[in-house]
Design a protein around this motif. Sequence first.
Motif, mmCIF file in Angstrom:
data_model
loop_
_atom_site.group_PDB
_atom_site.id
_atom_site.type_symbol
_atom_site.label_atom_id
_atom_site.label_comp_id
_atom_site.label_asym_id
_atom_site.label_seq_id
_atom_site.Cartn_x
_atom_site.Cartn_y
_atom_site.Cartn_z
ATOM 1 N N UNK C 34 0.821 -1.196 0.107
ATOM 2 C CA UNK C 34 0.058 -0.015 0.037
ATOM 3 C C UNK C 34 0.943 1.147 -0.017
ATOM 4 N N UNK C 35 2.030 1.028 0.891
ATOM 5 C CA UNK C 35 2.874 2.242 0.843
ATOM 6 C C UNK C 35 3.501 2.492 -0.542
ATOM 7 N N UNK C 36 3.894 1.686 -1.196
ATOM 8 C CA UNK C 36 4.411 2.001 -2.474
ATOM 9 C C UNK C 36 3.506 2.467 -3.548
ATOM 10 N N UNK C 41 1.604 7.927 -6.222
ATOM 11 C CA UNK C 41 0.702 9.057 -6.382
ATOM 12 C C UNK C 41 1.273 10.288 -5.569
ATOM 13 N N UNK C 42 2.386 10.513 -5.132
ATOM 14 C CA UNK C 42 3.180 11.594 -4.666
ATOM 15 C C UNK C 42 2.631 11.631 -3.300
ATOM 16 N N UNK C 43 2.374 10.694 -2.537
ATOM 17 C CA UNK C 43 2.118 10.701 -1.144
ATOM 18 C C UNK C 43 3.208 9.860 -0.338
ATOM 19 N N UNK C 44 4.193 10.795 0.257
ATOM 20 C CA UNK C 44 5.350 10.051 0.857
ATOM 21 C C UNK C 44 5.258 10.051 2.239
ATOM 22 N N UNK C 45 4.179 10.806 2.817
ATOM 23 C CA UNK C 45 4.448 11.195 4.403
ATOM 24 C C UNK C 45 3.114 10.529 5.217
#
Lengths: 246, 246, 246, 246, 246, 246
Positions: C34-36, C41-45
Amino acid sequence: MSIETPAPEQTNTHTGALTAELHAKLLATPVAGLSAQLRKRGLNTMTIDGVRPLHPTAKLVGIAATLRFVPGREDLFISHGGGYNAQKRAFDAVKNGEVIVIEARGEAGSGTLGDILAIRAHARGAAGIVTDGGIRDCDAIAAVGIPVYSKGAHPAVLGRKHVPWDAGITIACGGTTVQPGDIIVGDADGVIVIPPAIADEIVDAALAQEEEDAWVAARVGEGNPIEGLFPMNADWRARFKQERER
Amino acid sequence: MSIETPAPEQTNTHTGALTAELHAKLLATPVAGLSAQLRKRGLNTMTIDGVRPLHPTAKLVGIAATLRFVPGREDLFISHGGGYNAQKRAFDAVKNGEVIVIEARGEAGSGTLGDILAIRAHARGAAGIVTDGGIRDCDAIAAVGIPVYSKGAHPAVLGRKHVPWDAGITIACGGTTVQPGDIIVGDADGVIVIPPAIADEIVDAALAQEEEDAWVAARVGEGNPIEGLFPMNADWRARFKQERER
Amino acid sequence: MSIETPAPEQTNTHTGALTAELHAKLLATPVAGLSAQLRKRGLNTMTIDGVRPLHPTAKLVGIAATLRFVPGREDLFISHGGGYNAQKRAFDAVKNGEVIVIEARGEAGSGTLGDILAIRAHARGAAGIVTDGGIRDCDAIAAVGIPVYSKGAHPAVLGRKHVPWDAGITIACGGTTVQPGDIIVGDADGVIVIPPAIADEIVDAALAQEEEDAWVAARVGEGNPIEGLFPMNADWRARFKQERER
Amino acid sequence: MSIETPAPEQTNTHTGALTAELHAKLLATPVAGLSAQLRKRGLNTMTIDGVRPLHPTAKLVGIAATLRFVPGREDLFISHGGGYNAQKRAFDAVKNGEVIVIEARGEAGSGTLGDILAIRAHARGAAGIVTDGGIRDCDAIAAVGIPVYSKGAHPAVLGRKHVPWDAGITIACGGTTVQPGDIIVGDADGVIVIPPAIADEIVDAALAQEEEDAWVAARVGEGNPIEGLFPMNADWRARFKQERER
Amino acid sequence: MSIETPAPEQTNTHTGALTAELHAKLLATPVAGLSAQLRKRGLNTMTIDGVRPLHPTAKLVGIAATLRFVPGREDLFISHGGGYNAQKRAFDAVKNGEVIVIEARGEAGSGTLGDILAIRAHARGAAGIVTDGGIRDCDAIAAVGIPVYSKGAHPAVLGRKHVPWDAGITIACGGTTVQPGDIIVGDADGVIVIPPAIADEIVDAALAQEEEDAWVAARVGEGNPIEGLFPMNADWRARFKQERER
Amino acid sequence: MSIETPAPEQTNTHTGALTAELHAKLLATPVAGLSAQLRKRGLNTMTIDGVRPLHPTAKLVGIAATLRFVPGREDLFISHGGGYNAQKRAFDAVKNGEVIVIEARGEAGSGTLGDILAIRAHARGAAGIVTDGGIRDCDAIAAVGIPVYSKGAHPAVLGRKHVPWDAGITIACGGTTVQPGDIIVGDADGVIVIPPAIADEIVDAALAQEEEDAWVAARVGEGNPIEGLFPMNADWRARFKQERER
């Protein structure tokens, strides 16, 4: 305000390892140079780290008088924290030329020194104060004119984080160990602990190295490369000796 | 391997505040419950933080015997680190029912305990060992069967970071202060320090609260809301008293 | 003791974004996958960092219900800490399928969860609890059987470090921001926050990638090099598609 | 550049607890003295720690207006970070005599204040700004002449680490809790939070103690020992009263 | 799942300093014992600190193959992060008996290892993997059966915090320096680096000391005091030699 | 002592991306403004964090020349630490207009720069020095007049914590990655790394934004609200353009 580095020959004389001659030499020697000489003799863990001078230009030289705080515990603060406690007794007892070195476990969240005790240490002829805790009334302490090294300012009184406990024993401060009688030297680079038995040897070697390094620095400033000069090869060393003998 | 929590009535009897009755009650009381009672009496700084049990299921109850290490300093390690040093003397001297509590300043980069000293403590009837430093030979220590709380494993010998210094004085450990004679209790939640003068009062109050909380937990498990029940209002308390009296 | 990951279709139904189908997919998808997809989609945090599961094998899937503690302040604890406070109200109000996410500012020096509240959350059908503070009664909480992620155990009650303040607002937890209604998923790798609007897209993409990665892993296990295979070149991809179609 | 501590009686008048008389007294009282009085009343957690003044000599006195940032999250920054966001609205709304106190979770890796917003706060008559995050344009902010306390300078814009979220709620800052309406006082020792209901009592007691301590300091400066004088015994106190009455 | 410590004599043979005999001896020697021998020779900084084994019981012995990550930077990740990058090339190139040692600067906020690369290393006959960063897919990695030491689990992909950069150079890991060809040994106490030139000397000395310490431990277990026995005095040493010769 | 920011057009000319025009523009642009433009292009990790300028007023502009230290290891310091080591070679080789950027892993416990090497860098026309380690002889370095950014002063020589290793490779410094040839700009807000390929674009955009922000700041200083002005709405922008065109 002027910051004096008190001379050791005053009242309350401390009969320790710090002769007037040694004191004068240490005043003239950078802490960095002393550190290098300690390392050459296998002593790498002699710096009190994480403390900053309240007055960047005040050189500190003196003999360690130790004071230990233990972590704040409500029951022990009631029994040991108030009145004429171990902290206050230590400041009344400090001798001329001594540096009060305080174990505060690096905890900066309260003041381990206030202005009244700084005034007392100064009045007793103390050479300075080093704490790895906080200080309060920092502007007032700065006005006293005694060299102080600490982790920074904090407005709270001692009891927020500490119980004043005992004095005159071997302590930890800023990541090293300090014994009563150790020689303490501080400047803008930091604070160092010198075992008294080797202080003469260390300072003489450091002064000799300073002379050499200053000569090297001058040559580098003239545009000479580091190579061969720092450390000096035979040619440069010959030239150095020649010039020094003039 | 079985982890025993040694009973205090053996050889080398420690004549301290920890009676067999108090020992038995403390064994039966969660550290969390003792902590809550200390807080009710204004004592909020009684936990040795940052240490973890080597065997999660081993309850620790005993009387503190303190040991202090100071930061590694090459010259002092030469004079104090080798041979029959302060650490070894402390382990030879530990009494039945005592917990050796070590001040290691939270420095985990070396072993402040090895298997041979753990075996010695166990042979002496010590109740456990708490250090806010590292331990080495951790698998071998685990096999000894004495409760140990530490900051974790590290392979290096003590001298990498510490000089063994003195024993039997008031020390700092895990952010609190420990005095020789303090009562030490540990479980999976952590380690707590109880002043011996109030230990009976604390444990009795904690046991009473445990009984009440267990009853509340059972009611919550049945689907009752927290509101009115935790803490109990008059109705619930009446019902609690009624059931308890049966 | 068995750790159940509660299904969302029970009493107290939360009418949120977490359909039974989405719930089932999330249960089957590793947090790492899920994290990957979030990162793509630009969501790193989006990770709640520094928390560990009490039961390593318990998968956590649910909808965030937030609870905020503020730093301990004696006057505010008197006014807001006791009785039926914000913490207790939040646990009484949690809905089936929700995850209580607690802002404790990473402060692990007290328990932000005890066994009675864990029992209450479980009785309400909550999917789990995530706190970036400590927990107390950790053995008793483990016995409840609800997934819990925390910074570790501490015996002290909440008031040592926190004042329970409010619930249902956007909070910080473990270095990220959590809104009520966010989807929370946890496993042995950690805990992640998924904005509900993109949850279906994220989980579908993650599951597809998992299938592909599992096939790649099998090929690597057979001795094939990473080169060309991870990521797949045209040849490997053709073979992957061919086998998948069988 | 001169740093003014704005007087509270200007436009946009804040109708709070800070009367002109209280304001004047607080300006004259060291934070260390206020801290000691709070502790005497059981309030030990009232300091905003880890922040440093941009201008060491600027005293700060005002009423808290709170602003909260949450951790950077890409999707929430898109929805809440740009345009006339919560941060900008708070600076446009600050009233005369208020101190903007910002919750930045101690994260110093971006600027939570820039020069344009500092100018706006100054133009509105704000008494100062306290943030437990970084500031950018620090030289330009220093030129504005409004007291600012922060964790230090960082060149990055807010969005690197934060999303501006809401204002006017109870927040955490520098390890303590700040409520809108709390009285904020800062000097070189640090920043303290005073509950408005006890501000008059605290400042009066602190001023009285300051007078006493100043007299004690003078006596210690004359060479008197700490013993019996700090705290004062009956003899010293009699003399103190006598001299004060003259 | 069984964790094998691969024997070095397989395919892809690494022609390094690790002979089968040395490998066997290192497998039989605790890291703590090796550490003590390094210290005796003046080597105090040889431990990779802060890493924990994924499987506590898996002994690690191998030759270092180094891999370096640099801090995440968006432009460099675009140019160096994707495709068949330095990380993937290093795992394809690892030789039988080697340990991949990764410089991740202690940054645990992303995975520096995932299951597919762990499978590849295992398939190549690698002896293990040590990273001072995080790992993702930690359950899947645990199932592979190759010894792994890391800072813990994190679900994010590498690029959140790192750019894979180069391999085969001298690196920093866990606070020490690792060169390609260094011998790496790990167990539950931690991970140590042994310069290959002195490995035979170190392991032989450690094994001899282990024999001696085991004998001492047995004597202490029988109730003998530490004094005179640890270290052994002449009497105990005579008895030790006598028994060993039998 | 005056701190000069050396112009790039001198001897030892570095034929890099830093033209005289670009150099002049960068001197005129705040680091905060450059940082904002990098972020607009997706570059958020370009700051060297945790370093402070030795002379707050010295602007730093130059091209990165990298130098890497690895953690202190006694055997490697013997082989690589003494004589004409990698550190000294790097300072002899630095070109006019370059900034020596040192990877010291954030370790401040020794000096990674001393006065003699600072003199050499200055004599070579270096633009400055940035290290995420400590510096020694800090007063003497300050007197040299070359911009220096570091973690602070420490008296110990390099070998206490580091082995000088190599130069001219991509390194980590202050949490970001620096490549030889990157453009380095520092001021009181901090130090930033600009990829040379986009430096012209970045500085032009930053200067344009500075002009706009200065105009906005003036309007805010006149008492205008942030709303509609920062960022500017159509009305304000029209007025801005109109005034600028005059």
